[in-house]
Motif scaffolding. Sequence first.
Motif, PDB file in Angstrom:
ATOM      1  N   HIS A  74       3.984  -4.704  -9.843  1.00  0.00           N
ATOM      2  CA  HIS A  74       3.784  -5.039 -11.251  1.00  0.00           C
ATOM      3  C   HIS A  74       2.387  -4.654 -11.720  1.00  0.00           C
ATOM      4  CE1 HIS A  74       2.123  -8.607  -9.258  1.00  0.00           C
ATOM      5  NE2 HIS A  74       1.433  -8.800 -10.355  1.00  0.00           N
ATOM      6  N   SER A  75       1.429  -4.464 -10.798  1.00  0.00           N
ATOM      7  CA  SER A  75       0.066  -4.050 -11.142  1.00  0.00           C
ATOM      8  C   SER A  75      -0.012  -2.577 -11.544  1.00  0.00           C
ATOM      9  CB  SER A  75      -0.864  -4.265  -9.949  1.00  0.00           C
ATOM     10  OG  SER A  75      -0.512  -3.376  -8.887  1.00  0.00           O
ATOM     11  N   GLY A  76       1.040  -1.813 -11.205  1.00  0.00           N
ATOM     12  CA  GLY A  76       1.038  -0.380 -11.453  1.00  0.00           C
ATOM     13  C   GLY A  76       0.825   0.429 -10.187  1.00  0.00           C
ATOM     14  N   ALA A  77       0.416  -0.221  -9.104  1.00  0.00           N
ATOM     15  CA  ALA A  77       0.289   0.472  -7.814  1.00  0.00           C
ATOM     16  C   ALA A  77       1.694   0.892  -7.359  1.00  0.00           C
ATOM     17  CB  ALA A  77      -0.358  -0.440  -6.784  1.00  0.00           C
ATOM     18  N   LYS A  78       1.752   2.029  -6.640  1.00  0.00           N
ATOM     19  CA  LYS A  78       3.062   2.545  -6.243  1.00  0.00           C
ATOM     20  C   LYS A  78       2.979   3.192  -4.862  1.00  0.00           C
ATOM     21  CE  LYS A  78       4.681   6.328  -8.239  1.00  0.00           C
ATOM     22  NZ  LYS A  78       5.328   7.238  -9.188  1.00  0.00           N
ATOM     23  N   TYR A  79       3.995   2.959  -4.048  1.00  0.00           N
ATOM     24  CA  TYR A  79       4.131   3.619  -2.747  1.00  0.00           C
ATOM     25  C   TYR A  79       5.462   4.341  -2.726  1.00  0.00           C
ATOM     26  CZ  TYR A  79       4.983   4.389   2.206  1.00  0.00           C
ATOM     27  OH  TYR A  79       5.265   4.967   3.424  1.00  0.00           O
ATOM     28  N   THR A  80       5.423   5.614  -2.312  1.00  0.00           N
ATOM     29  CA  THR A  80       6.628   6.410  -2.137  1.00  0.00           C
ATOM     30  C   THR A  80       6.594   6.985  -0.733  1.00  0.00           C
ATOM     31  OG1 THR A  80       6.612   7.020  -4.475  1.00  0.00           O
ATOM     32  CG2 THR A  80       7.969   8.363  -3.019  1.00  0.00           C
ATOM     33  N   GLY A  81       7.630   6.738   0.035  1.00  0.00           N
ATOM     34  CA  GLY A  81       7.658   7.277   1.388  1.00  0.00           C
ATOM     35  C   GLY A  81       8.589   6.507   2.293  1.00  0.00           C
ATOM     36  N   GLU A  82       8.197   6.447   3.568  1.00  0.00           N
ATOM     37  CA  GLU A  82       9.026   5.837   4.591  1.00  0.00           C
ATOM     38  C   GLU A  82       8.708   4.350   4.760  1.00  0.00           C
ATOM     39  OE1 GLU A  82       9.304   8.313   8.237  1.00  0.00           O
ATOM     40  OE2 GLU A  82       8.123   9.738   7.085  1.00  0.00           O
ATOM     41  N   PHE A  83       9.778   3.572   4.942  1.00  0.00           N
ATOM     42  CA  PHE A  83       9.681   2.139   5.191  1.00  0.00           C
ATOM     43  C   PHE A  83      10.398   1.822   6.499  1.00  0.00           C
ATOM     44  CE2 PHE A  83       9.183   2.391   0.657  1.00  0.00           C
ATOM     45  CZ  PHE A  83       8.420   1.292   0.287  1.00  0.00           C
ATOM     46  N   VAL A  84       9.886   0.842   7.229  1.00  0.00           N
ATOM     47  CA  VAL A  84      10.566   0.286   8.393  1.00  0.00           C
ATOM     48  C   VAL A  84      10.367  -1.221   8.343  1.00  0.00           C
ATOM     49  CG1 VAL A  84      10.650   0.155  10.913  1.00  0.00           C
ATOM     50  CG2 VAL A  84      10.256   2.368   9.812  1.00  0.00           C
ATOM     51  N   ASN A  85      11.458  -1.962   8.305  1.00  0.00           N
ATOM     52  CA  ASN A  85      11.399  -3.431   8.287  1.00  0.00           C
ATOM     53  C   ASN A  85      10.442  -3.974   7.221  1.00  0.00           C
ATOM     54  OD1 ASN A  85      13.297  -3.771  10.335  1.00  0.00           O
ATOM     55  ND2 ASN A  85      11.751  -3.430  11.895  1.00  0.00           N
ATOM     56  N   ASN A  86      10.595  -3.509   5.993  1.00  0.00           N
ATOM     57  CA  ASN A  86       9.815  -3.976   4.838  1.00  0.00           C
ATOM     58  C   ASN A  86       8.351  -3.558   4.862  1.00  0.00           C
ATOM     59  OD1 ASN A  86      11.992  -5.250   3.591  1.00  0.00           O
ATOM     60  ND2 ASN A  86      11.573  -7.203   4.547  1.00  0.00           N
ATOM     61  N   GLN A  87       7.972  -2.596   5.693  1.00  0.00           N
ATOM     62  CA  GLN A  87       6.575  -2.160   5.752  1.00  0.00           C
ATOM     63  C   GLN A  87       6.470  -0.653   5.534  1.00  0.00           C
ATOM     64  OE1 GLN A  87       5.068  -3.556   9.554  1.00  0.00           O
ATOM     65  NE2 GLN A  87       4.414  -5.458   8.604  1.00  0.00           N
ATOM     66  N   PHE A  88       5.300  -0.219   4.995  1.00  0.00           N
ATOM     67  CA  PHE A  88       5.011   1.210   4.898  1.00  0.00           C
ATOM     68  C   PHE A  88       4.824   1.689   6.335  1.00  0.00           C
ATOM     69  CE2 PHE A  88       2.212  -0.031   1.000  1.00  0.00           C
ATOM     70  CZ  PHE A  88       3.322  -0.441   0.294  1.00  0.00           C
ATOM     71  N   GLN A  89       5.631   2.639   6.756  1.00  0.00           N
ATOM     72  CA  GLN A  89       5.584   3.104   8.141  1.00  0.00           C
ATOM     73  C   GLN A  89       6.034   4.553   8.170  1.00  0.00           C
ATOM     74  OE1 GLN A  89       4.776   1.045  10.830  1.00  0.00           O
ATOM     75  NE2 GLN A  89       5.023   2.684  12.304  1.00  0.00           N
ATOM     76  N   GLY A  90       5.143   5.457   8.577  1.00  0.00           N
ATOM     77  CA  GLY A  90       5.459   6.881   8.592  1.00  0.00           C
ATOM     78  C   GLY A  90       4.656   7.588   7.511  1.00  0.00           C
ATOM     79  N   ARG A  91       5.224   8.637   6.925  1.00  0.00           N
ATOM     80  CA  ARG A  91       4.540   9.406   5.888  1.00  0.00           C
ATOM     81  C   ARG A  91       4.820   8.804   4.514  1.00  0.00           C
ATOM     82  NH1 ARG A  91       0.569  12.767   7.107  1.00  0.00           N
ATOM     83  NH2 ARG A  91       1.054  14.038   5.331  1.00  0.00           N
ATOM     84  N   GLY A  92       3.769   8.817   3.668  1.00  0.00           N
ATOM     85  CA  GLY A  92       3.962   8.314   2.325  1.00  0.00           C
ATOM     86  C   GLY A  92       2.776   8.586   1.433  1.00  0.00           C
ATOM     87  N   VAL A  93       2.920   8.207   0.176  1.00  0.00           N
ATOM     88  CA  VAL A  93       1.862   8.337  -0.820  1.00  0.00           C
ATOM     89  C   VAL A  93       1.691   6.983  -1.484  1.00  0.00           C
ATOM     90  CG1 VAL A  93       1.127   9.459  -2.968  1.00  0.00           C
ATOM     91  CG2 VAL A  93       2.450  10.749  -1.277  1.00  0.00           C
ATOM     92  N   TYR A  94       0.450   6.468  -1.462  1.00  0.00           N
ATOM     93  CA  TYR A  94       0.138   5.222  -2.150  1.00  0.00           C
ATOM     94  C   TYR A  94      -0.795   5.562  -3.290  1.00  0.00           C
ATOM     95  CZ  TYR A  94      -0.910   0.348  -3.055  1.00  0.00           C
ATOM     96  OH  TYR A  94      -1.022  -0.870  -3.652  1.00  0.00           O
ATOM     97  N   THR A  95      -0.452   5.128  -4.504  1.00  0.00           N
ATOM     98  CA  THR A  95      -1.272   5.387  -5.682  1.00  0.00           C
ATOM     99  C   THR A  95      -1.725   4.047  -6.259  1.00  0.00           C
ATOM    100  OG1 THR A  95       0.031   7.371  -6.135  1.00  0.00           O
ATOM    101  CG2 THR A  95      -1.345   6.536  -7.934  1.00  0.00           C
ATOM    102  N   TRP A  96      -3.046   3.905  -6.413  1.00  0.00           N
ATOM    103  CA  TRP A  96      -3.623   2.690  -6.986  1.00  0.00           C
ATOM    104  C   TRP A  96      -3.540   2.763  -8.507  1.00  0.00           C
ATOM    105  CZ3 TRP A  96      -5.236   4.761  -2.429  1.00  0.00           C
ATOM    106  CH2 TRP A  96      -5.386   3.897  -1.346  1.00  0.00           C
ATOM    107  N   PRO A  97      -3.629   1.621  -9.195  1.00  0.00           N
ATOM    108  CA  PRO A  97      -3.547   1.611 -10.662  1.00  0.00           C
ATOM    109  C   PRO A  97      -4.618   2.471 -11.339  1.00  0.00           C
ATOM    110  CG  PRO A  97      -3.269  -0.614  -9.830  1.00  0.00           C
ATOM    111  CD  PRO A  97      -3.666   0.248  -8.651  1.00  0.00           C
ATOM    112  N   ASN A  98      -5.775   2.697 -10.672  1.00  0.00           N
ATOM    113  CA  ASN A  98      -6.833   3.516 -11.284  1.00  0.00           C
ATOM    114  C   ASN A  98      -6.583   5.014 -11.142  1.00  0.00           C
ATOM    115  OD1 ASN A  98      -7.499   4.152  -8.639  1.00  0.00           O
ATOM    116  ND2 ASN A  98      -9.482   3.121  -8.664  1.00  0.00           N
ATOM    117  N   GLY A  99      -5.478   5.412 -10.497  1.00  0.00           N
ATOM    118  CA  GLY A  99      -5.127   6.824 -10.370  1.00  0.00           C
ATOM    119  C   GLY A  99      -5.524   7.454  -9.054  1.00  0.00           C
TER     120      GLY A  99
END
Length: 144
Positions: A74-99
């Motif tokens: 809801h803050s605008g932060a976003k993660y796109t990529g691999e998940f394992v058991n509700n966690q970021f795990q593997g390759r991905g992109v995390y973007t903070w609200p400031n860009g």
Amino acid sequence: MPEKKGKKGEDAGPVIMNGMFVFPNGDKYEGEYMQQDGSIIRTGQGRHVTTDGSVYEGEWSEDKMSGQGMLTHHSGAKYTGEFVNNQFQGRGVYTWPNGSSYEGDFVENKLEGTGNFTDTDQQIWTGQFRYKAAPGLHFQLRLE
């Protein structure tokens, strides 16, 4: 109304259905699921929206975010990529609200391994990340 997937008369395991549910806390889920012992188990593709406005769209396994997906907070932060058991795990992109963003390896929700950090001025820093540390980052000079 939930719809069932699969061939009629098949006994090849649990039946995957498709539907929409509102949980007692107000969260909403729409997508594939199976029923087990009277409970709904999210499995396959689905979209879950929390009451605070966070949204996960992607793969589910055994009622957990597992596989490819996108989580938007809801803050605008976003993660796109691999998940394992509700966690970021593997390759991905995390973007903070400031860009600013990090693209690379994650281990149990932490920046861990090889990756690129793009700061708010769109400058790229590459190297090894170890949770909150990134010793020896290299600046990628862009000549235009």
